[in-house]
Design a protein around this motif. Structure first.
Motif, short mmCIF file in Angstrom:
data_model
loop_
_atom_site.label_atom_id
_atom_site.label_comp_id
_atom_site.label_asym_id
_atom_site.label_seq_id
_atom_site.Cartn_x
_atom_site.Cartn_y
_atom_site.Cartn_z
N ASN A 10 0.81 -1.23 0.00
CA ASN A 10 0.00 0.00 0.00
C ASN A 10 0.84 1.28 0.00
N GLY A 11 1.92 1.27 -0.77
CA GLY A 11 2.74 2.46 -0.91
C GLY A 11 3.73 2.71 0.20
N ILE A 12 3.85 1.79 1.16
CA ILE A 12 4.83 1.92 2.24
C ILE A 12 5.67 0.65 2.30
N GLU A 13 6.67 0.65 3.17
CA GLU A 13 7.49 -0.54 3.39
C GLU A 13 7.06 -1.20 4.70
N MET A 14 6.76 -2.48 4.64
CA MET A 14 6.34 -3.21 5.83
C MET A 14 7.29 -4.37 6.09
N CYS A 15 7.59 -4.57 7.37
CA CYS A 15 8.43 -5.69 7.79
C CYS A 15 7.54 -6.89 8.07
N VAL A 16 7.82 -7.99 7.39
CA VAL A 16 7.00 -9.20 7.48
C VAL A 16 7.91 -10.38 7.78
N GLU A 17 7.46 -11.25 8.67
CA GLU A 17 8.22 -12.45 9.01
C GLU A 17 7.31 -13.65 8.92
N THR A 18 7.81 -14.73 8.37
CA THR A 18 7.01 -15.94 8.21
C THR A 18 7.69 -17.13 8.90
N PRO A 26 -2.24 -20.64 5.28
CA PRO A 26 -1.67 -19.42 5.88
C PRO A 26 -2.44 -18.94 7.10
N MET A 27 -1.71 -18.38 8.05
CA MET A 27 -2.29 -17.82 9.27
C MET A 27 -1.63 -16.47 9.53
N LEU A 28 -2.44 -15.40 9.53
CA LEU A 28 -1.94 -14.04 9.71
C LEU A 28 -2.19 -13.58 11.14
N LEU A 29 -1.13 -13.14 11.83
CA LEU A 29 -1.23 -12.66 13.21
C LEU A 29 -1.28 -11.14 13.21
N LEU A 30 -2.27 -10.57 13.90
CA LEU A 30 -2.44 -9.13 13.97
C LEU A 30 -2.24 -8.66 15.40
N GLU A 43 8.54 -18.53 19.95
CA GLU A 43 8.23 -19.94 20.15
C GLU A 43 6.74 -20.21 19.90
N PHE A 44 5.89 -19.27 20.29
CA PHE A 44 4.46 -19.41 20.01
C PHE A 44 4.23 -19.52 18.50
N CYS A 45 4.91 -18.70 17.73
CA CYS A 45 4.78 -18.74 16.27
C CYS A 45 5.29 -20.07 15.72
N ARG A 46 6.41 -20.55 16.26
CA ARG A 46 6.96 -21.82 15.78
C ARG A 46 6.00 -22.97 16.08
N ARG A 47 5.34 -22.92 17.23
CA ARG A 47 4.40 -23.99 17.56
C ARG A 47 3.17 -23.94 16.67
N LEU A 48 2.73 -22.75 16.32
CA LEU A 48 1.64 -22.65 15.35
C LEU A 48 2.07 -23.26 14.01
N ASN A 52 1.08 -27.35 11.21
CA ASN A 52 0.82 -27.31 9.76
C ASN A 52 0.15 -26.01 9.32
N ARG A 53 0.78 -24.91 9.72
CA ARG A 53 0.34 -23.58 9.28
C ARG A 53 1.54 -22.79 8.76
N PHE A 54 1.28 -21.95 7.79
CA PHE A 54 2.27 -20.99 7.31
C PHE A 54 1.97 -19.70 8.04
N VAL A 55 2.74 -19.40 9.08
CA VAL A 55 2.43 -18.32 10.02
C VAL A 55 3.10 -17.02 9.57
N ILE A 56 2.33 -15.95 9.57
CA ILE A 56 2.81 -14.64 9.12
C ILE A 56 2.57 -13.63 10.22
N ARG A 57 3.59 -12.91 10.61
CA ARG A 57 3.43 -11.78 11.51
C ARG A 57 4.10 -10.57 10.87
N TYR A 58 3.65 -9.38 11.24
CA TYR A 58 4.19 -8.19 10.59
C TYR A 58 4.13 -7.00 11.53
N ASP A 59 4.95 -6.00 11.25
CA ASP A 59 4.93 -4.75 11.99
C ASP A 59 3.88 -3.83 11.37
N HIS A 60 2.86 -3.42 12.16
CA HIS A 60 1.98 -2.36 11.69
C HIS A 60 2.81 -1.16 11.26
#
Length: 298
Positions: A10-18, A26-30, A43-48, A52-60
């Motif tokens: 959306n026209g900005i740079e976002m930091c995303v980790e999977t 896919p599972m997106l964490l907000l 570790e919570f993300c690794r357990r998710l 059997n999920r592709f876990v995505i977290r990102y910096d607002h």
């Protein structure tokens, strides 16, 4: 496999980790208001991902390594924060995802489910309420923050593990000073927590990581609030058809019991699951088993 990257959204740079394999669902964490993705424990993300999920977290935007704006002058609205979450899925070429939101993140998840229903596979709403911040106590009430600053209010704030003195609400914090910023974050987590809240050493490591990854914590703390939270969607929640679980701490003073109960009633088929001994906080390790099972069951 863990991978962190910067990507245009959306026209900005976002930091995303999977975490995990892109071939999994896919599972997106907000994260919450004024909260970077660091609040989702590694570790919570690794357990998710192990479920059997592709876990995505990102910096607002205005948190972590994502695009930052001058403190007091956010050039965006709450709608942009919602569109950012959908934009992350677009950038990863994902048509839909399971959404897991905490507090303000759960408010964003509700809005995505209403306005972009085809992008949502399931909802897990943690420490949530109908309309999120719009359902919050008044500014005079304790604990009005969604993972953000505490207000100027009462002389003491009572919590499950003791009391936090009024200095949290009255003192000036220099957010450019690592020591004072870290101490303030630790005290705020303890104020919102319960008997399972992590100890000071663990909280200090987290707060130091957040400080070191943030471009401007003063902007982080202020700009999301100035951006507003968008119009109410209370009357639109009945249109949500995706499987939904509401996970809520029994010691959550930010949103007492009537808030998650109303939320669960408002979304057809939603289940309300209580987390005993948990405050308004990211799920502490003591309840990970319960939380992971509920999220992955969707």
């Amino acid at each position: 496999m863990v991978h962190e990257t910067m990507m245009p959204v959306n026209g900005i740079e976002m930091c995303v980790e999977t975490f995990g394999e892109p071939t999994e669902p896919p599972m997106l964490l907000l994260a919450g208001d004024a909260s970077s993705m660091d609040w989702w424990d590694d570790e919570f993300c690794r357990r998710l991902a192990a479920g059997n999920r592709f876990v995505i977290r990102y910096d607002h935007r205005d948190t972590g390594r994502s695009t930052s704006y001058p403190a007091g002058a956010p050039d965006y609205s709450a709608a942009d924060l919602m569109h950012d979450a959908v934009g992350v899925l677009d950038a990863l070429r994902l048509p839909a995802a399971h959404l897991v939101g905490f507090s303000f993140g759960s408010a964003l998840a509700q809005r995505i489910a209403v306005h972009y229903p085809s992008r949502v596979l399931s909802l897990a709403l943690i420490a949530a309420a109908v309309d999120g911040p719009l359902a919050a106590p008044t500014p005079e009430s304790p604990l009005v923050a969604l993972g953000g600053p505490l207000p100027v209010s009462t002389s003491k704030i009572k919590v499950g593990v003791g009391t936090v003195e009024a200095r949290l609400a009255t003192e000036e914090t220099d957010w450019s000073n690592r020591r004072s910023a870290v101490s303030r974050m630790i005290d705020e987590v303890r104020a919102r927590g319960g008997p399972f809240t992590p100890g000071e050493s663990q909280l200090r490591r987290l707060a130091e990581r957040i400080f070191d990854r943030s471009a401007d914590l003063a902007a982080t703390r202020l700009n999301h609030q100035l951006a507003g939270y968008g119009p109410p969607i209370r009357d639109l929640l009945r249109t949500i058809e995706t499987p939904t679980v509401v996970l809520h701490g029994t010691l959550d003073q930010r949103f007492p019991a009537d808030h998650p109960e109303e939320l669960a009633r408002s979304i057809p088929g939603a289940r309300l699951v209580w987390l005993d001994g948990v405050g308004h906080e990211f799920p502490p390790r003591a309840v990970w088993g319960q939380v992971l099972n509920e999220i992955l069951a969707a």
